[in-house]
Design an enzyme around this catalytic site. Sequence first.
Site, PDB file in Angstrom:
ATOM      1  N   LYS A 149     -71.791   6.881 -14.037  1.00  0.00           N
ATOM      2  CA  LYS A 149     -71.134   7.522 -15.187  1.00  0.00           C
ATOM      3  C   LYS A 149     -70.132   6.583 -15.863  1.00  0.00           C
ATOM      4  CE  LYS A 149     -69.473  11.227 -13.284  1.00  0.00           C
ATOM      5  NZ  LYS A 149     -69.944  11.062 -11.886  1.00  0.00           N
TER       6      LYS A 149
ATOM      7  N   THR B 282     -70.090   3.265 -15.969  1.00  0.00           N
ATOM      8  CA  THR B 282     -70.724   2.205 -16.765  1.00  0.00           C
ATOM      9  C   THR B 282     -71.309   2.787 -18.043  1.00  0.00           C
ATOM     10  OG1 THR B 282     -72.833   2.369 -15.611  1.00  0.00           O
ATOM     11  CG2 THR B 282     -71.276   0.794 -14.736  1.00  0.00           C
TER      12      THR B 282
ATOM     13  N   ARG C 169     -60.412   7.337 -15.450  1.00  0.00           N
ATOM     14  CA  ARG C 169     -59.466   7.625 -14.374  1.00  0.00           C
ATOM     15  C   ARG C 169     -58.985   6.336 -13.733  1.00  0.00           C
ATOM     16  NH1 ARG C 169     -63.464  11.058 -11.013  1.00  0.00           N
ATOM     17  NH2 ARG C 169     -64.866   9.659 -12.120  1.00  0.00           N
TER      18      ARG C 169
ATOM     19  N   LYS D  21     -66.214   1.690  -1.258  1.00  0.00           N
ATOM     20  CA  LYS D  21     -66.814   1.822  -2.583  1.00  0.00           C
ATOM     21  C   LYS D  21     -66.588   0.606  -3.466  1.00  0.00           C
ATOM     22  CE  LYS D  21     -66.748   4.987  -6.533  1.00  0.00           C
ATOM     23  NZ  LYS D  21     -65.656   5.011  -7.466  1.00  0.00           N
TER      24      LYS D  21
ATOM     25  N   ALA E  45     -61.446  14.493  -7.002  1.00  0.00           N
ATOM     26  CA  ALA E  45     -62.384  15.518  -7.439  1.00  0.00           C
ATOM     27  C   ALA E  45     -62.712  16.510  -6.325  1.00  0.00           C
ATOM     28  CB  ALA E  45     -63.656  14.861  -7.969  1.00  0.00           C
TER      29      ALA E  45
ATOM     30  N   PHE F  55     -67.897  13.491 -10.282  1.00  0.00           N
ATOM     31  CA  PHE F  55     -68.966  14.217  -9.598  1.00  0.00           C
ATOM     32  C   PHE F  55     -70.080  14.658 -10.553  1.00  0.00           C
ATOM     33  CE2 PHE F  55     -66.372  15.712  -5.625  1.00  0.00           C
ATOM     34  CZ  PHE F  55     -66.250  14.395  -5.250  1.00  0.00           C
TER      35      PHE F  55
ATOM     36  N   PHE G 125     -82.462   1.208 -14.142  1.00  0.00           N
ATOM     37  CA  PHE G 125     -82.405   0.156 -13.119  1.00  0.00           C
ATOM     38  C   PHE G 125     -83.610  -0.752 -13.316  1.00  0.00           C
ATOM     39  CE2 PHE G 125     -80.043   2.893  -9.697  1.00  0.00           C
ATOM     40  CZ  PHE G 125     -79.026   3.104 -10.605  1.00  0.00           C
TER      41      PHE G 125
ATOM     42  N   TRP H 220     -75.748  -2.090 -18.372  1.00  0.00           N
ATOM     43  CA  TRP H 220     -75.398  -2.893 -17.208  1.00  0.00           C
ATOM     44  C   TRP H 220     -75.867  -4.332 -17.397  1.00  0.00           C
ATOM     45  CZ3 TRP H 220     -77.937  -5.483 -13.117  1.00  0.00           C
ATOM     46  CH2 TRP H 220     -77.108  -5.829 -12.039  1.00  0.00           C
TER      47      TRP H 220
END
Lengths: 772, 772
Positions: free
Chosen positions: B222, B224, B246, B257, B476, B507, B596, B625
């Site tokens: 989300k 990116t 955020r 992560k 979240a 989320f 992808f 990306w």
Amino acid sequence: MFNFPEYLFLQVGLNLTQICLPRECTEDEIIEEVLKLNQDPRVHGVYLHLPPVFLTDAPLDGKTVVVVGGEGPLGIALQCLLQRGGMFVHNCHRNSEGLEKQVLDASSSGVGALTAVLRMQNVVQSSSRWAQQQQYRPWILRSLKLQPLSPVPRDIEISRAQTPKAIDQLAQEIGLLQEETEAYGRTKAKVRLSLLDRLREQPDGKYVLVAGITPTPLGEGKSTVTIGLVQALTAHLKLNSFACLRQPSQGPTFGVKGGAAGGGYAQVIPMEEFNLHLTGDIHAISAANNLVAAAIDARMLHEATQTDKALYSRLVPSVNGVRCFSPIQVARLRRLGINETDPSALTPQEVSSFVRLDLDPAKVTWQRVVDTNDRFLRKITVGQANTEKGHMRETQFDIAVASEIMAILALTDGLGDMKTRLGRMVVGSSRSGQPVTAEDLGVSGALAVLMKDAIKPTLMQTLEGTPVFVHAGPFANIAHGNSSVLADKLALKLVGEDGFVVTEAGFGADIGMEKFFNIKCRSSGLRPNVVVLVATVRALKMHGGGPNVSAGSPLPKEYINENLSLVAGGCSTNLKKQIEIAHLFGVPVVVALNVFKTDTQAEIDLVCRIAKESGASDAVPCHHWALGGRGSLDLAQAVKRASNQPNHFQFLYNQETPIVEKIRMIAQKVYGADDIKLSVEAQAKIDYYNQQGYGNLPICMAKTHLSLSHMPELKGVPTGFTLPIRDVRASVGAGFIYPLVGTMSTMPGLPTRPCFYDIDLDPVTEEISGLF
Amino acid sequence: MFNFPEYLFLQVGLNLTQICLPRECTEDEIIEEVLKLNQDPRVHGVYLHLPPVFLTDAPLDGKTVVVVGGEGPLGIALQCLLQRGGMFVHNCHRNSEGLEKQVLDASSSGVGALTAVLRMQNVVQSSSRWAQQQQYRPWILRSLKLQPLSPVPRDIEISRAQTPKAIDQLAQEIGLLQEETEAYGRTKAKVRLSLLDRLREQPDGKYVLVAGITPTPLGEGKSTVTIGLVQALTAHLKLNSFACLRQPSQGPTFGVKGGAAGGGYAQVIPMEEFNLHLTGDIHAISAANNLVAAAIDARMLHEATQTDKALYSRLVPSVNGVRCFSPIQVARLRRLGINETDPSALTPQEVSSFVRLDLDPAKVTWQRVVDTNDRFLRKITVGQANTEKGHMRETQFDIAVASEIMAILALTDGLGDMKTRLGRMVVGSSRSGQPVTAEDLGVSGALAVLMKDAIKPTLMQTLEGTPVFVHAGPFANIAHGNSSVLADKLALKLVGEDGFVVTEAGFGADIGMEKFFNIKCRSSGLRPNVVVLVATVRALKMHGGGPNVSAGSPLPKEYINENLSLVAGGCSTNLKKQIEIAHLFGVPVVVALNVFKTDTQAEIDLVCRIAKESGASDAVPCHHWALGGRGSLDLAQAVKRASNQPNHFQFLYNQETPIVEKIRMIAQKVYGADDIKLSVEAQAKIDYYNQQGYGNLPICMAKTHLSLSHMPELKGVPTGFTLPIRDVRASVGAGFIYPLVGTMSTMPGLPTRPCFYDIDLDPVTEEISGLF
């Protein structure tokens, strides 16, 4: 279409950096690139790295040279843009739109071939202008006018009534280049360490330490004396000076003590910025410290619940079919004496010794920290959730400034050194008694990353607009309690040969000053010129036999009315002894009497007379609290005179002296003890540290500041006592051994009515009230 | 000698502020004052408040008027300096030394009397120039060129290869006034909330929410997509746009992560600044949160060990013989129904109820926080030191972003509102069952002070030089997981009527988007124009019945090779359902397929076709990306089209609906549950909250994000389940009730090989490696 070579070299600060340009690019792209450079304040010039053919007269096959001279705040101005074969030269100024047009004009109407000589001339001119900018620049400081009111208003009101200069303005006034500062809002800026390189050849200024006699629990005003002194030196005597202060912990700000920005008309402004968050250094320390702590407990759990093989396959995983050690793991392998680089080639025994730090939970010495007075964290049990599978253990939180990382920040001299110190911090020992370090945990690189901005000192200003560095604030209880070496070093270059850097040592001179000399100066290589010893009539009366003074209770009448005999008693005991301690190190002493409104002229005169009789070069009353710098003019003059006296600085002990001897020398020569007495535990620790090769570290005594002895109730100059050493610990990363004399609390508490009851923010004016 | 009236009024921002001048002052002092103003970037103009006699032709008895026009970054230029009887007018520019000389020249050679008309003309001119500056300014944005490489390098390398614009340059390009920004270094700046006042009349731009389908544990990109979209809108379509993101917790950065600045050629730069410390907001939250915690435990100890009388004399001490309540204590007295203001007039019973919060240790709901993945703090016992006299209790640390203060930061609309919310936070209940708030503890003013800078959003930029706000990042799991209302509001003004603000919900859409609408939009009053729903072929295959996907394990072959039936299965279940959820709220949906390299054209086409058949306004593949904004052009065009569609936004439930009904509506309409089942504990809490008057708060479900149901393993669109509500809690300050569906961890752990193993800092180049 221009042909660029692959790399443009940008002169950034004193270094060369590369940017990529595609091998072929259009005019538009070059202009784009030049405009971008024009807006990058770090860029002083650009040149292309050209092959030797450049210096011949032969055509350069389309190679291009761009020489851009630096022009300060508005960005760089393009000095000339040369190209062989369709070549142009053009001077452009400041305005980037105009620049764009001129580049276009010039490129379309090429002015013919130029010789290599002309080109080199341009390079030389641009370079010499740049080099000139790198020189030391005399200050052109505009001080802020003070109009002290009487009675003196509250600190926050005084701070708010003064409009600070924009911090970039102050930075410029004291000769900092624009690219050497990073503003944090309008009144704070971090200063880059590249300054030390730029002014490498510049002689240092005079180095003045402010220390104090043994204080009452109310404190005797070392910070206000420090700030008053630089206000006097710079705003009134027009001598360059810098105050170097510690960053205060937020714990006391909201607890009992309040802020630490000075007070009255000798303050750092804005005081609320000084006292809250500042530029986040303590937060960075907390984050780094607690990452180590989390890594320790998680690692112990993982080792306890996994086989060697499972640990190894997780620690050195196969990524896209490739398995390799990270650099930090290679470092550990080397320490273990394993030179193999192929993960599959380790023997099972090597794997085991690599994957198992085998930390003994009972011997973890690393604590978590929080920058809050949270007494309930003094002793805790962690790991009680089911997910931690019963691996609970007792531990504690310290106040953030007690972290070893804070002590490292205060002693380091640069990024490389800081990274090394962070890596060698010992967090505990293995079951076989070997020290386990932060590097063993794999976390040292991350710690350096978390601390990369904290290493830069923060520039602020006094009420009179003179410069102040705020940097580091190691807990004086268990660390050395002095502000950073780096701030002092930067300031000594900035003030110039005739200027003064005034730095402050925590607690009384027996503790803060002794550590300043034996630990901080030893580490930095800097040598102090003068010690300013702060005294108050109040503290002197206490040492002369006056009744007990404690926070929260009204002062007994002895402290309000004239009492010459108590004053004389204090002068001939504690004051005299503290002067003697400074002389042990061969440094001249100026006594600064911080005058309170209840002090009488006779008391003031008496202190100054006895101080001089006791060997002080000078002794003067200071009225900075009520009057600002104007109230400290006598002190400033006295410090100036003393700084020209001969100076025979020496350490108290040689670093190679055995640990026990070093402790004994401090106890006897500084504290006046008959001898020391080591507990069994202390002796065992000393043996262990000797065995581990830490025996030559300097000593950082953890002793009460309320007496020269270990007994707070003994005032004056206690004699005939034996100093008990309860335990001995080591901060291996920071680089000192710290013997514990009695119990030192590393976590203050909140009183029933903490300071925060009075602190408030007006949401409309954004004004803060209740900070002091 | 001039005579100044007592006050100079300075125009600071939109307000008028006063400075004091002595009634009589010398020429030097006036010049000093003017020079000071000249360097204060907040000052746009100065005028003296004069009595009516000013407008007559009669002599003004020495009154003076100074009119100074603002000139931006270099300080203000003195426009004219008038004095009746020995009057002078002079234009001066920029250079303060020149200014000083001209003022001196002019003052010594007075140019004769001028009429009041001329004087007023100057005032009007200066004012109208100032007023013009206050208007909305169209953007003149220079985007940064991207030259994407293939294969795509690592995130930190891409970030480092791009030179960000100076942040003040970006601020100027998007129409921010200099006094509205506070730089934090060269690439980050806080933006002041005064902007909202200045652009009050400016219409908002379009408001776009980026949400996602139910993700795999690897995340579907989300952030990116958000960044790629604004890069496309602004750098390529030349439409103003802002991304609102955020701030990430540092825990995951060093844990599993990694960073959260986007990835590939859709990133916020410099990514290391984004991921580390930023401008200290999370540190401020931790400090505020832990001050409350320390205050709670210290207060319980003090109440347990002191009599009413002792507590009262400490809480309301006599200072210099005067005893009075602080404002924060007066507020508590009012809540207790005590209107007395004289501390000596309270009855013993009133004293007792005032001094005793009587917190029940078993019912303290406030937890300490730390921004580190420290699993051993999930359950701890505090207060085990002797000094705490046996008052130990079990408690826990949460990750800092789980603090209620973070949720407040994300929902507040200004300082006043934030202070109110901080004060009403409930920290536990008394033994008699009454809620105890932060204001009862006396700490609410201090909290507002600690948070005064955190409330300002931080401006950064994307890889293509377009603006980004980073602000707040509530967890979240137990909070609403959306960035701040304030950042969105500021951005909506800045982009202008035709611009776009793209904000992101944590989320899947069933959680993040539902909370965005029902909690964040309800609180802010803002209405979204478009939802962008992010999907990946990987996640769709999982929902279509593909094998389990988990972090750390290689992807099964179904996810690497084309498999149209799995894709179709995921589209017709989870994707379709998530589109329907957005339609429940009446907002058009654009599906963004985050492509992808393993996705085939047939798979991509299939997703887009089914998405449109399922009601999406549009569905497009995104290649940000690998390509940056150029790869998201189709998405940008689709969002632009969708934003012009009619919009029938509505909340899912009315705030006044009973708590149980609100929970049931979310469970049934959003999650597709048959019904809900409340535990006894949950029902008791709901009764308690109703009784306390919290029944009309919106609902913030704490549910797994890995399934539409409460069972993470159920993919697609689970049906036929009853949603169990284990417990219900309240964040009264933030303003929501949060039912717990299953167990939510509020403290992540570190894996055996945390990210930090690869993170390092080169001490010479200062370059960071290993962040991703």
